[in-house]
Design an enzyme around this catalytic site. Structure first.
Site, short mmCIF file in Angstrom:
data_model
loop_
_atom_site.label_atom_id
_atom_site.label_comp_id
_atom_site.label_asym_id
_atom_site.label_seq_id
_atom_site.Cartn_x
_atom_site.Cartn_y
_atom_site.Cartn_z
N LYS A 142 -8.69 -0.92 1.22
CA LYS A 142 -9.70 -1.39 2.18
C LYS A 142 -10.52 -2.45 1.48
O LYS A 142 -11.13 -2.19 0.43
CB LYS A 142 -10.61 -0.24 2.64
CG LYS A 142 -10.10 0.50 3.85
CD LYS A 142 -10.08 -0.42 5.04
CE LYS A 142 -9.16 0.12 6.12
NZ LYS A 142 -8.77 -0.96 7.03
N GLU B 47 0.81 -1.23 0.00
CA GLU B 47 0.00 0.00 0.00
C GLU B 47 0.84 1.28 0.00
O GLU B 47 1.72 1.47 0.85
CB GLU B 47 -0.93 0.01 1.22
CG GLU B 47 -1.87 1.20 1.25
CD GLU B 47 -2.92 1.11 2.34
OE1 GLU B 47 -3.69 2.07 2.49
OE2 GLU B 47 -2.96 0.08 3.04
#
Length: 668
Positions: A238, A222
């Site tokens: 997410k 990420e």
């Protein structure tokens, strides 16, 4: 990647592999400057030479290292985290390197340096040394880890998720990212673990940072922040599903993730939060969302990934940008401050580097930071891994516990590790109480610590034990020793007290103390206990800040709170230790550990019990075992030992035979 082994044994080595600064690898060591513990780590990012930035992948050098999650408390009005820090790491570790090895996108290695005449000879020597090492055999060394244990377990994590859902339903927040800690022992070098894991998983933003404090092995997919010129981008993740090796099964999981309303809602909430964070430092109207909730393949899993981009105002520097967005929204929740408060309330141990940021700030290549997830942290033989996920209103607690195992599985497999067989999902602990719209903060060390001591005919009882405990707190919290005159001052204050009295000794962070001797309060009649869950417990210090303790007492009145953890392990009452008497007369005392106060009377009671012929065990006591107990004894410095008349409304014998025998042994 074996090239990371080039810097084995060097001072403060680092490696960034995958997709960093348009390159496939950045490797370095031997910084020319190390940020001090007293420096502002955000401001440090801007302390670098002024140079023209380039867009061709050249890096040259710059700041490399990490910013730990705990730094967020310097930026946001959030109280202390859980008192348990099983292994502590520095809040930040940053070094300035004036040279790097870089593997470009075409597969060519470069030695790049921020050259100055003063450093010319040293850089030439460094280049020759690295060439010599590269021509040698870079052999990885064996390593291994013991079976990994989760704290809390699956059942305890599900309980925390349920507590978070209650707070969401009450309107306290929209989402919080809750995690567990997996811990083990490392036999070998963290650098070899890093090389093996990267070779197996190939993550987008792998990073290794080491120093005298330990090492961080990050296998993150990420992007937190990427700044080139005035352009900034973030790519929050997410939503997660497993990605099996079978292509049909993998495609089915991808479609399930894309169609999940829960995961999409979770992702969109964080996109809004990141837009707000970047909006604080970007030109009005420039923040946009180029990608929203796209299912993308990562190591062993599918993730929903979004992208948020903007154009920074002219007055914003890297330190300002990171301050505005830290800690990353995808690993806190929304609203960020409320989510961080719930994290501090419901997690069992404090975060270290995990969910902070790791990467580089270069005068040539700009700023790039990843989110510190999928990350092993190492200090000595201790190694741990934080794993968690976002909790929203419709989260399934059991499914959330399964998700953290899904995320951990490929990481542990990549290093040959495995989870220890733990109890199945389910916890006998009650759901943590909601004590208000904002969680009451954990005790604030700035309020100080204290001791209460029984005084009999002018003589403080077990004073040496109390002062030893106070000295341990002074050293751990404030880096201080007790005043040499303190023992004499305490004895002088007690000298005039006749009969039985109570001494209170307060210690403040500046090392000053106050001593007060008052009448001994009467012991509590008809002592009734009520189990309450405090994730991570109250800690080993006797805190002067009693806000949380007082609120628990008010919530359980007229019963006294009996604290347990998320897994249902009994710790202590809010003012005393406990000992359980089993049906066969055995005394079982929960172990003294980092989550409970080591009572000065507890050891005396256990010694007296052994001397009186009792079988005594120091072993975990869960709530189920507590509810089967014949008696529950409560031990405290002021009143010695007493028995509870009830626990969770179950009547108990307030005068068991064991109590009388113990009182004889204690001489009370």
């Amino acid at each position: 990647m074996a090239a990371a082994l080039l810097v084995r044994g060097d001072e403060r080595p680092f490696a960034a592999l995958g997709r960093w600064a348009g390159s496939r690898a950045l490797i370095g060591s031997e910084p020319i400057r190390v940020a001090g513990a007293d420096e502002d780590p955000f401001a440090v990012l801007d302390d670098r030479p002024a140079m023209d930035e380039r867009a061709d992948g050249v890096v040259g050098g710059g700041w490399f290292g990490y910013l730990g999650y705990r730094l967020g408390r310097r930026l946001e009005p959030v109280g202390e985290g859980p008192p348990s820090r099983p292994v502590a790491l520095p809040d930040a570790a940053l070094g300035f390197y004036d040279h790097v090895l870089r593997l470009d996108a075409a597969g060519q290695w470069w030695f790049e340096a921020l050259w100055t005449p003063a450093r010319g000879a040293a850089l030439d020597a460094r280049l020759q040394e690295l060439r010599r090492r590269a021509s040698a055999d870079l052999t990885a060394r064996p390593f291994g880890t013991a079976p990994w244990r989760s704290v809390p377990g699956a059942g305890g994590h599900a309980l925390a998720v349920e507590a978070c859902r209650e707070r969401i339903a009450a309107g306290d927040l929209f989402q919080a990212n809750l995690c567990v800690r997996l811990s083990s022992r490392l036999d070998g070098d963290a650098l070899d673990l890093f090389a093996a894991a990267v070779a197996e998983l190939g993550p987008d933003r792998a990073a290794y940072v080491a120093g005298p404090w330990g090492a961080v092995v990050s296998l993150s997919p990420e992007l937190f922040l990427e700044r080139h010129g005035r352009s900034v981008r973030s790519a929050p993740i997410k939503g997660t599903r497993p990605r099996p090796s079978d292509s049909r099964a993998a495609e089915a999981e991808r479609r399930a993730l894309e169609s999940s309303e829960k995961d999409r809602a979770e992702n969109v909430m964080i996109v809004d939060l990141v837009r707000n964070d970047l909006g604080r430092v970007c030109r009005p109207g420039s923040v946009r969302v180029p990608a929203l909730a796209q299912a993308r393949a990562h190591a062993g899993v599918w993730h929903l990934v979004s992208e948020v981009a903007g154009t920074l105002r002219d007055d914003v520097r890297d330190g300002d940008l990171v301050r505005a967005a830290f800690p990353p929204g995808s690993v806190t929740g929304a609203p960020k401050v409320a989510a961080m408060s719930v994290i501090a309330e419901l997690e069992s141990s404090d975060r270290e580097v995990y969910t902070g940021a790791i990467g580089l700030a270069s005068p040539v290549a700009g700023l790039e930071l990843s989110v510190v997830i999928r990350t092993f942290e190492v200090r000595g033989e201790d190694i741990w891994l934080g794993v968690g996920g976002g909790v929203v209103a419709d989260s399934d607690p059991v499914a959330e516990a399964s998700e953290y195992a899904t995320k951990a599985a490929p990481l542990l497999a990549a290093i040959g590790g495995a989870l220890h067989a733990q109890a199945a999902a389910g916890s006998s602990a009650p759901v943590p109480l909601r004590l208000g719209p904002r969680p009451l903060p954990r005790p604030d060390p700035r309020a100080g610590v204290f001791e209460t001591v029984l005084v009999v005919d002018g003589e403080p009882v077990a004073l040496d034990l109390h002062l030893a405990r106070l000295a341990a707190s002074a050293a751990a919290l404030y880096g201080r020793e007790l005043p040499p005159s303190l023992t004499g001052e305490v004895r002088a204050a007690c000298a005039g007290a006749g009969g039985r009295a109570r001494l209170r000794l307060d210690l403040r962070p500046d090392g000053s103390t106050t001593i007060e001797v008052t009448a001994l309060p009467a012991p509590r009649a008809d002592l009734r206990l009520r189990t309450v869950t405090v994730p991570g417990g109250l800690g080993v210090h006797k805190w002067a800040d009693r806000r949380l303790v007082d609120a628990l007492a008010a919530a359980t009145a007229p019963d006294e709170p009996l604290v347990c953890d998320l897994d249902g392990n009994v710790l202590e009452t809010t003012r005393a230790n406990v000992v359980v008497v089993t049906a066969d007369g055995t005394l079982v005392a929960p172990p003294v550990e980092a989550r409970a106060l080591p009572g000065t009377s507890r050891a005396r009671v256990l010694r007296a019990a052994r001397a009186a012929g009792f079988e005594v065990l120091v072993a975990p006591v869960d709530v189920d075992r507590l509810r089967r107990a014949e008696a529950i004894l409560v031990t405290g410095a002021l009143h010695g030992v007493a028995a509870a008349a009830a626990c969770d409304d179950r009547p108990l014998d307030p005068e068991p035979a064991a109590l009388a025998r113990l009182r004889v042994g204690l001489g009370i």
